[in-house]
Design a protein around this motif. Structure first.
Motif, short mmCIF file in Angstrom:
data_model
loop_
_atom_site.label_atom_id
_atom_site.label_comp_id
_atom_site.label_asym_id
_atom_site.label_seq_id
_atom_site.Cartn_x
_atom_site.Cartn_y
_atom_site.Cartn_z
N GLU A 116 -7.01 -50.09 3.71
CA GLU A 116 -7.91 -50.87 2.86
C GLU A 116 -9.16 -50.05 2.52
O GLU A 116 -9.64 -49.25 3.32
N VAL A 117 -9.68 -50.27 1.31
CA VAL A 117 -10.92 -49.63 0.89
C VAL A 117 -11.96 -50.73 0.72
O VAL A 117 -11.79 -51.63 -0.11
N VAL A 118 -13.00 -50.67 1.54
CA VAL A 118 -14.00 -51.74 1.56
C VAL A 118 -15.34 -51.17 1.12
O VAL A 118 -15.81 -50.17 1.67
N ALA A 119 -15.94 -51.79 0.11
CA ALA A 119 -17.27 -51.40 -0.33
C ALA A 119 -18.30 -52.33 0.30
O ALA A 119 -18.11 -53.55 0.29
N VAL A 120 -19.34 -51.73 0.88
CA VAL A 120 -20.41 -52.53 1.48
C VAL A 120 -21.62 -52.40 0.57
O VAL A 120 -22.11 -51.29 0.32
N ILE A 121 -22.07 -53.53 0.05
CA ILE A 121 -23.21 -53.48 -0.85
C ILE A 121 -24.28 -54.47 -0.37
O ILE A 121 -24.03 -55.33 0.47
N GLY A 122 -25.48 -54.31 -0.90
CA GLY A 122 -26.57 -55.19 -0.53
C GLY A 122 -27.90 -54.49 -0.70
O GLY A 122 -27.94 -53.26 -0.86
N PRO A 123 -29.00 -55.26 -0.65
CA PRO A 123 -30.32 -54.67 -0.85
C PRO A 123 -30.67 -53.63 0.22
O PRO A 123 -30.08 -53.63 1.30
N SER A 124 -31.62 -52.79 -0.12
CA SER A 124 -32.15 -51.83 0.85
C SER A 124 -32.69 -52.57 2.07
O SER A 124 -33.34 -53.60 1.93
N GLY A 125 -32.37 -52.07 3.25
CA GLY A 125 -32.85 -52.69 4.48
C GLY A 125 -32.01 -53.85 4.96
O GLY A 125 -32.34 -54.50 5.96
N SER A 126 -30.89 -54.12 4.28
CA SER A 126 -30.09 -55.28 4.67
C SER A 126 -29.19 -55.00 5.87
O SER A 126 -28.56 -55.93 6.39
N GLY A 127 -29.12 -53.75 6.30
CA GLY A 127 -28.34 -53.43 7.49
C GLY A 127 -27.04 -52.70 7.22
O GLY A 127 -26.21 -52.51 8.12
N LYS A 128 -26.85 -52.22 5.99
CA LYS A 128 -25.59 -51.56 5.62
C LYS A 128 -25.33 -50.32 6.46
O LYS A 128 -24.25 -50.13 6.99
N SER A 129 -26.33 -49.45 6.56
CA SER A 129 -26.13 -48.21 7.34
C SER A 129 -25.91 -48.53 8.81
O SER A 129 -25.06 -47.91 9.46
N ASP A 169 -26.95 -59.17 3.29
CA ASP A 169 -28.34 -59.45 2.93
C ASP A 169 -29.04 -59.87 4.21
O ASP A 169 -28.55 -60.74 4.94
N ASN A 170 -30.17 -59.23 4.48
CA ASN A 170 -30.97 -59.60 5.63
C ASN A 170 -30.14 -59.64 6.92
O ASN A 170 -30.29 -60.54 7.76
N GLY A 171 -29.24 -58.66 7.09
CA GLY A 171 -28.48 -58.56 8.33
C GLY A 171 -27.28 -59.47 8.43
O GLY A 171 -26.56 -59.45 9.42
N MET A 172 -27.07 -60.28 7.40
CA MET A 172 -25.93 -61.20 7.45
C MET A 172 -24.87 -60.81 6.43
O MET A 172 -25.19 -60.35 5.34
N LEU A 173 -23.62 -61.03 6.81
CA LEU A 173 -22.53 -60.88 5.85
C LEU A 173 -22.49 -62.18 5.06
O LEU A 173 -21.94 -63.18 5.50
N VAL A 174 -23.12 -62.14 3.90
CA VAL A 174 -23.34 -63.36 3.13
C VAL A 174 -22.08 -63.74 2.35
O VAL A 174 -21.79 -64.92 2.16
N GLU A 175 -21.36 -62.73 1.91
CA GLU A 175 -20.21 -63.03 1.06
C GLU A 175 -19.24 -61.86 1.11
O GLU A 175 -19.66 -60.71 1.18
N GLU A 176 -17.96 -62.14 1.07
CA GLU A 176 -16.98 -61.06 0.90
C GLU A 176 -15.85 -61.53 0.02
O GLU A 176 -15.56 -62.73 -0.03
N GLY A 177 -15.28 -60.61 -0.69
CA GLY A 177 -14.20 -61.03 -1.57
C GLY A 177 -13.63 -59.87 -2.35
O GLY A 177 -14.08 -58.73 -2.20
N LYS A 178 -12.65 -60.16 -3.14
CA LYS A 178 -12.07 -59.13 -4.01
C LYS A 178 -13.10 -58.76 -5.06
O LYS A 178 -13.82 -59.62 -5.55
N PRO A 179 -13.18 -57.48 -5.45
CA PRO A 179 -14.20 -57.08 -6.42
C PRO A 179 -14.12 -57.87 -7.73
O PRO A 179 -15.15 -58.24 -8.27
N GLU A 180 -12.90 -58.13 -8.21
CA GLU A 180 -12.77 -58.87 -9.47
C GLU A 180 -13.55 -60.17 -9.40
O GLU A 180 -14.37 -60.49 -10.27
N SER A 181 -13.32 -60.95 -8.34
CA SER A 181 -13.96 -62.26 -8.27
C SER A 181 -15.42 -62.13 -7.83
O SER A 181 -16.29 -62.82 -8.36
N PHE A 182 -15.70 -61.20 -6.91
CA PHE A 182 -17.09 -61.08 -6.45
C PHE A 182 -18.03 -60.72 -7.61
O PHE A 182 -19.07 -61.34 -7.78
N PHE A 183 -17.66 -59.74 -8.40
CA PHE A 183 -18.57 -59.31 -9.46
C PHE A 183 -18.60 -60.30 -10.63
O PHE A 183 -19.63 -60.50 -11.26
N ALA A 184 -17.46 -60.92 -10.91
CA ALA A 184 -17.42 -61.85 -12.03
C ALA A 184 -18.07 -63.18 -11.66
O ALA A 184 -18.75 -63.80 -12.47
#
Ligand code: ADP
Ligand code: MG
Length: 240
Positions: A28-41, A210-225
């Motif tokens: 699987e290829v998973v993209a992690v996105i979110g604001p700066s400081g949200s805990g991604k790294s 966002d803010n250290g929480m996994l707020v949402e996850e989904g397929k890119p098609e539905s997440f971005f749309a």
């Protein structure tokens, strides 16, 4: 392949990751996105134990890597990581950068390491740079060497932390193309990125932090749309 179960991480009083749970399948290829400081790294660094979660468990290939008994170096052998700022060894040629870890950590013979190293350097399109030193390379070339170097350990998971964020715009594509090839080859990848088009095109799933929480996850098609949460909507409105 990767099971993240209620993982939290604090630095002192600062709760940086809060009860993150998700599962990543092989290939699987998973993209992690979110604001700066949200805990991604921090999330990415927990996956290869560069950070130890404060609570919760991470299981990789049936091994509970958050157990106190594990050998972190053994775990990390199977997990390649690519950083924003390349971190190449400046005093080594491209080929030596790529073959250093297999020789050092896996005790691979130089002839074998060179053979594997050369084929990886060819794979990222840099055969003519084998004997060059990093300071002679462009940012995009350096990052492609960093990817080849991570692959030289034959990892089964690759982590990328904003691999194109430090690059001049015209070099972004050459790095994303290498990553896309890797994704197509079936590598399991977790990629922190601001390249939303890449995430849309290549990722199987998007995690929005966002803010250290996994707020949402989904397929890119539905997440971005159609992001489901207000926080994801606000974030996407700002960047798209
Ligand atoms: P992101 O990658 O989404 O920008 P990070 O995971 O780098 O976010 O950082 C999330 C928060 O954790 C920030 O508030 C940052 O200051 C803090 N943080 C990250 N690493 C450390 C550390 N080693 N020590 C203390 N605080 C840290
Ligand atoms: Mg970061």
């Amino acid at each position: 392949m990767i099971k993240v179960d209620n993982v939290s991480k604090s630095f002192g009083e600062n709760a940086v990751l809060k009860n993150i749970s998700t599962t990543i399948k092989q290939g699987e290829v998973v993209a992690v996105i979110g604001p700066s400081g949200s805990g991604k790294s921090t999330f990415l660094r927990c996956l290869n134990l560069l950070e130890q979660p404060t609570a919760g468990d991470i299981c990789i290939n049936e091994t509970m890597i958050t157990s106190s008994k594990v050998n972190k170096l053994e775990i990390r052998k199977n997990i390649g990581m690519v950083f924003q700022h390349f971190h190449l060894f400046p005093h080594m040629t491209v080929l030596d950068n790529v073959t250093y870890a297999p020789k050092k950590v896996k005790n691979m013979k130089k002839t074998e390491a060179d053979e594997i190293g050369k084929s990886l350097i060819a794979k990222v399109g840099l055969t003519d740079k084998e004997t060059a030193y990093p300071n002679r390379l462009s940012g995009g070339q350096k990052q492609r060497v960093a990817i080849a170097r991570a692959l030289a350990m034959e990892p089964n998971i690759m982590l990328f932390d904003e691999p194109t964020s430090a690059l001049d715009p015209e070099m972004v594509k050459e790095v994303l193309d290498v990553m896309k090839d890797l994704a197509d080859s079936g590598m399991t990848m977790v990629i922190v990125t601001h390249e939303m088009n890449f995430a849309k095109e290549v990722a199987d799933r998007v995690l929005f932090l966002d803010n250290g929480m996994l707020v949402e996850e989904g397929k890119p098609e539905s997440f971005f749309a159609k992001p489901q949460t207000v926080r994801a909507q606000n974030f996407l409105e700002k960047i798209l």
